[in-house]
Design an enzyme around this catalytic site. Sequence first.
Site, mmCIF file in Angstrom:
data_model
loop_
_atom_site.group_PDB
_atom_site.id
_atom_site.type_symbol
_atom_site.label_atom_id
_atom_site.label_comp_id
_atom_site.label_asym_id
_atom_site.label_seq_id
_atom_site.Cartn_x
_atom_site.Cartn_y
_atom_site.Cartn_z
ATOM 1 N N GLY A 7 24.172 37.709 38.253
ATOM 2 C CA GLY A 7 24.253 38.786 39.638
ATOM 3 C C GLY A 7 23.419 38.327 40.759
ATOM 4 N N CYS A 20 54.251 32.914 47.592
ATOM 5 C CA CYS A 20 55.024 33.885 48.356
ATOM 6 C C CYS A 20 54.690 35.210 48.321
ATOM 7 C CB CYS A 20 56.626 33.856 47.812
ATOM 8 S SG CYS A 20 57.447 32.435 47.751
ATOM 9 N N GLU A 21 53.587 35.494 48.971
ATOM 10 C CA GLU A 21 52.636 36.683 49.114
ATOM 11 C C GLU A 21 52.016 36.684 50.559
ATOM 12 O OE1 GLU A 21 51.646 38.997 46.647
ATOM 13 O OE2 GLU A 21 52.543 38.268 44.641
HETATM 14 N N1 LLP Z 1 26.663 38.810 32.869
HETATM 15 C C1 LLP Z 1 27.625 39.600 32.754
HETATM 16 C C2 LLP Z 1 27.470 40.841 31.649
HETATM 17 C C3 LLP Z 1 28.678 39.658 33.411
HETATM 18 O O1 LLP Z 1 29.508 40.462 33.623
HETATM 19 C C4 LLP Z 1 28.518 38.795 34.611
HETATM 20 C C5 LLP Z 1 29.733 38.577 35.483
HETATM 21 C C6 LLP Z 1 27.481 37.902 34.757
HETATM 22 C C7 LLP Z 1 26.566 37.771 33.768
HETATM 23 C C8 LLP Z 1 27.371 36.627 35.760
HETATM 24 O O2 LLP Z 1 27.219 37.282 36.798
HETATM 25 P P1 LLP Z 1 26.927 36.231 38.115
HETATM 26 O O3 LLP Z 1 25.683 35.634 37.968
HETATM 27 O O4 LLP Z 1 27.917 35.319 38.159
HETATM 28 O O5 LLP Z 1 27.069 37.026 39.395
HETATM 29 N N2 LLP Z 1 35.155 37.016 39.920
HETATM 30 C C9 LLP Z 1 34.099 37.668 40.802
HETATM 31 C C10 LLP Z 1 32.749 37.925 39.720
HETATM 32 C C11 LLP Z 1 32.908 38.827 38.539
HETATM 33 C C12 LLP Z 1 31.664 38.835 37.910
HETATM 34 C C13 LLP Z 1 31.747 39.530 36.677
HETATM 35 N N3 LLP Z 1 30.509 39.735 35.879
HETATM 36 C C14 LLP Z 1 33.977 37.181 42.008
HETATM 37 O O6 LLP Z 1 34.809 35.969 42.245
HETATM 38 O O7 LLP Z 1 33.075 37.290 42.980
#
Ligand code: LLP
Length: 414
Positions: free
Chosen positions: A239, A342-343
């Site tokens: 996160g 096309c969006e």
């Molecule tokens: N652990 C779990 C259980 C998760 O669900 C996620 C991300 C992470 C770790 C890694 O999180 P990070 O360090 O990358 O923030 N597609 C979205 C982000 C979705 C994240 C989902 N879960 C975007 O492009 O911002």
Amino acid sequence: MDHFNYRDGQLWAESVPVAELARQHGTPCYIYSRATIERHYRAFTEAVGNHPHLICYAVKANSNLAILNLLARLGSGFDIVSGGELARVLEAGGDPAKVVFSGVGKTSAEIRAALEAGIYCFNVESEPELARINRVAGEMGRTAPISIRVNPDVDAGTHPYISTGLKENKFGIPMTEAERVYQVAVSLPHLEVKGVDCHIGSQLTTLPPFIDALDRLLALVDRLSAQGITLTHLDVGGGLGVSYDEEKPPLPAEYAAALRAKIGDRPQTLILEPGRAIMANAGILVTEVEFLKHGEEKHFAIVDAAMNDLLRPSLYGAWQQIVPVIRRSGPERHYDVVGPVCETGDFLGKERALTLEPGDFLAVRSAGAYGFTMASNYNSRPRAAEVLVDGENAYLVRARERVEQLWQGERLLP
Ligand code: LLP
């Protein structure tokens, strides 16, 4: 900090000119920097220091085999959310004993595959899942290592689509239920209770939500210990945000140091699941300007990358920097940088001040995480090539998809 910098008016990926790669491999094309990936990974491990820890890189951020392999070589573990991600980790030479398996909908087949591989831990998100893992492990004559993902109910202050630690989200088990569910878990014969897990959201740019969540986890660890349930690890999820624009998120080192200070000399192994913080700024998406269109109200730069290649701007309204690969002089115009899909929602950036001519290359920065992994074939567009740069060398780590691959597996009626 990353290794995409300007020298002599043009953008370089480490020691290779980006324009050269774009000409050689075509566009759209993702370009990653090995030095940046390694630097970000090490920032986490070095800050946690000698406290027992495991970095489980979140595979969903970027799952290219070459990248998983680089991280595996550094000793990284992996956070997976599907059987597909498990297969990728194994194929890339990752150590299954360093894999944690998150996600709310693990199928029996996925659980079986993970037990066969010998993963480190399942992050369990519900009671029915606990029962399912117990059953599958029993059928296999095995014991499944588990931790419970608790929902600490803290507001991560991020985009609602990527906020996961609130009561209203589908993830984890409410804190108020946690102790009872742990008691259920220890009573099940084919489970071994190892730890506790949480993940409150993604692209967090301040420390307090992480610290609040950790405080609640530690209080739970103490309550469980009083009931005779001793945990051996503490998984705080991923996160940590990155700087796409003006954000000033804590550095991985500051984040890890703050967690470590809170944990003090508790014996639990600290598990981190960073995805974006390792990969986002280690990648760019390079695209070519096809046409410039000067409307009455707007100027459009129509480029050959689209929402199918990089969904974040369309899906989240995410802002990512768009820069020329070779700088040119002349008056700037404010362009909406749009793709051929096309969006109306197909854009990479809006109102960007750029000096452009058709045929110019542009780079969308911070595209290494949740870029290629979220790509689709919408509008029957083959997915982009991926190139990994290492110093003066560049390697094609995924060939551009060919159109024939798009209908592989499709069949006509007799
Ligand atoms: N652990 C779990 C259980 C998760 O669900 C996620 C991300 C992470 C770790 C890694 O999180 P990070 O360090 O990358 O923030 N597609 C979205 C982000 C979705 C994240 C989902 N879960 C975007 O492009 O911002």
